[in-house]
Design an enzyme around this catalytic site. Structure first.
Site, PDB file in Angstrom:
ATOM      1  N   PHE A   1      65.244   3.429  50.331  1.00 20.76           N
ATOM      2  CA  PHE A   1      63.965   3.178  50.992  1.00 20.76           C
ATOM      3  C   PHE A   1      63.722   1.676  51.065  1.00 20.76           C
ATOM      4  O   PHE A   1      63.753   0.988  50.051  1.00 20.76           O
ATOM      5  CB  PHE A   1      62.795   3.850  50.274  1.00 20.76           C
ATOM      6  CG  PHE A   1      61.501   3.661  51.028  1.00 20.76           C
ATOM      7  CD1 PHE A   1      61.221   4.419  52.153  1.00 20.76           C
ATOM      8  CD2 PHE A   1      60.593   2.689  50.648  1.00 20.76           C
ATOM      9  CE1 PHE A   1      60.060   4.218  52.885  1.00 20.76           C
ATOM     10  CE2 PHE A   1      59.427   2.476  51.372  1.00 20.76           C
ATOM     11  CZ  PHE A   1      59.159   3.248  52.499  1.00 20.76           C
TER      12      PHE A   1
ATOM     13  N   LYS B   1      55.442  -5.084  45.703  1.00 22.85           N
ATOM     14  CA  LYS B   1      54.677  -4.216  44.806  1.00 22.85           C
ATOM     15  C   LYS B   1      53.955  -4.927  43.662  1.00 22.85           C
ATOM     16  O   LYS B   1      52.825  -5.341  43.827  1.00 22.85           O
ATOM     17  CB  LYS B   1      55.573  -3.078  44.305  1.00 22.85           C
ATOM     18  CG  LYS B   1      55.910  -2.099  45.435  1.00 22.85           C
ATOM     19  CD  LYS B   1      56.304  -0.723  44.952  1.00 22.85           C
ATOM     20  CE  LYS B   1      56.200   0.308  46.049  1.00 22.85           C
ATOM     21  NZ  LYS B   1      57.380   0.450  46.903  1.00 22.85           N
TER      22      LYS B   1
ATOM     23  N   ASP C   1      67.182  -5.088  46.895  1.00 22.40           N
ATOM     24  CA  ASP C   1      65.777  -4.760  47.132  1.00 22.40           C
ATOM     25  C   ASP C   1      65.164  -4.402  45.780  1.00 22.40           C
ATOM     26  O   ASP C   1      65.353  -3.299  45.273  1.00 22.40           O
ATOM     27  CB  ASP C   1      65.686  -3.581  48.121  1.00 22.40           C
ATOM     28  CG  ASP C   1      64.245  -3.146  48.382  1.00 22.40           C
ATOM     29  OD1 ASP C   1      63.358  -3.520  47.584  1.00 22.40           O
ATOM     30  OD2 ASP C   1      64.009  -2.410  49.357  1.00 22.40           O
TER      31      ASP C   1
END
Ligand SMILES: *Cc1c(COP(=O)(O)O)cnc(C)c1O
Length: 396
Positions: free
Chosen positions: A137, A251, A222
């Site tokens: 993702f 995040k 990532d």
């Protein structure tokens, strides 16, 4: 019963999320309160965002102080918090330079653009393919959804952005077989988050590094979800004796204020020049001040050691549940990124936990994911495991 605010949401908010029927109004540490005053313990933390918990005093102070001083000026000018934050990230990572943006998807966009530009500068046009992993993702913009190796994320948005090739996660052979003279980079989550907290075999990331060196490809990590102390080190790659060429963060970077960052080594970053890339809000002083406080807190040795200790404690407790219930297939995790794989649907479990005041999350239909604030206490873990035990009993 849907509350007036929930009914209003039904008519004015784009219908892109399946939401639980709860409206939060306040948070502190690992706790949240809804508008009726009900208390909850949060083992989601905004999906690995509020790593220092809700509204920690030091971050709140940094935000308030900065809000009174300077909230925003254009990146046509310098500001202190942005530069200090970049220096802090550079000091604590493999990277030499940082580009700031506002989300994980934007950080990955920047990484993909930089990989293409670097490859074009070095090797000429036509070498722009990025190998990514199945079940990965990387975000919801057109390029990052195209990078994401999940059909359900692509569906309805075709044609995808050209140049992404998906291979099995945790297989160096699969990556090797997919490399062509068009490949410029390999992009991977050190641990797959949305894919179900999938931890690759020891040596996988190192193997990717060696392959990338051999084929002159960039290695992009990532770390949007696994970075910022989540796994017990500031960045997940530190535990693997391997460094990427580019890394993305978002995040938890500003503990809940929107911020993303792309970090790169000097020789790679130098492919970006004035005009190559930009973001109006990227690295704005308000958010940078929050991030600076967040990074400095998380990077402390004692803080990170505690994440490891609590992670092990949590995992042990869940493993005891695994022995008790046959529908629990696996328990895994690193640091406070923890998952329990079931062979029954997870959604009803999540709902029952919520009714008992415990926020947990489910990915890939059957995998319960726990990403509590990193400040979670033993007794809060004990409390959650007891709730889970009770909910599981009703299922068995
Ligand atoms: C959440 C996530 C993203 C996307 O971040 P946004 O801020 O929602 O754009 C990208 N990569 C990974 C690994 C993530 O977990």
């Amino acid at each position: 019963m849907r509350s007036p605010i929930q009914q209003l949401a039904d008519s004015v908010i784009c219908n892109t999320y399946v939401r639980e029927e709860v409206t939060f109004v306040r948070g502190s540490g690992c706790r949240l309160w809804d508008e009726k005053g009900n208390e909850y313990r949060d083992f989601v933390a905004g999906i690995a965002v509020c790593n220092l918990g809700h509204c920690p005093e030091n971050v709140a102070k940094a935000i308030c102080d900065q809000a009174r001083k300077l909230v925003h000026v254009s990146n046509l000018y310098y500001t202190e918090p942005q530069v200090e934050l970049a220096a802090e990230l550079v000091k604590r990572s493999f990277a030499d330079r940082v580009f700031f943006c506002n989300s994980g998807a934007e950080a990955n966009e920047a990484a993909i653009k930089l990989a293409r530009k670097y490859s074009r500068d070095r090797f000429g046009p036509g070498r722009f393919h990025v190998i990514t992993m199945k079940n990965s993702f990387h975000g919801r913009t057109l390029a990052t959804l195209s990078a994401t190796g999940q059909e359900k994320v692509h569906k309805g948005f075709e044609p995808l952005v050209d140049g992404f090739v998906y291979v099995d996660f945790d297989s160096i052979e699969a990556v090797e077989a997919a490399v062509t003279d068009k490949t410029c980079a390999v992009m991977v989550e050190p641990i797959q988050g949305e894919g179900g907290v999938r931890i690759p075999s020891p040596g996988y990331l190192k193997g990717l590094r060696e392959l990338c060196n051999e084929k002159k490809l960039l290695l992009i990590f990532d770390e949007v979800q696994v970075g910022m102390g989540r796994t017990g080190s500031l960045f997940a790659y530190e535990q693997e004796e391997v460094e990427p060429d580019i890394m993305t963060l978002a995040k938890a970077l500003a503990n809940g204020l929107p911020m993303g960052a792309m970090l790169a080594r000097e020789d790679v970053a130098s492919s970006f020049g004035p005009g190559s890339h930009a973001s109006t809000f990227g690295g704005t002083p308000l958010v940078a001040a929050a991030a600076l406080e967040t990074v400095r807190t998380i990077a402390q040795r004692t803080f990170l050691d505690r994440v490891k200790t609590m992670g092990r404690y949590f995992l042990d407790k869940l493993k005891k549940l695994e022995q008790k219930y046959t529908f629990v297939k696996d328990v895994r995790g690193r640091g406070l990124m923890v998952a329990m794989e079931l062979d029954i649907p997870g959604a009803p479990i999540v709902k029952s936990c919520l009714e008992k005041g415990a926020l947990i999350n489910c990915v890939q239909e059957k995998i319960l994911r726990f990403t509590p604030p990193l400040i979670v206490e033993r007794e809060e873990i004990d409390w959650l495991v007891e709730i889970l035990d009770g909910v599981f009993k009703e299922q068995a």
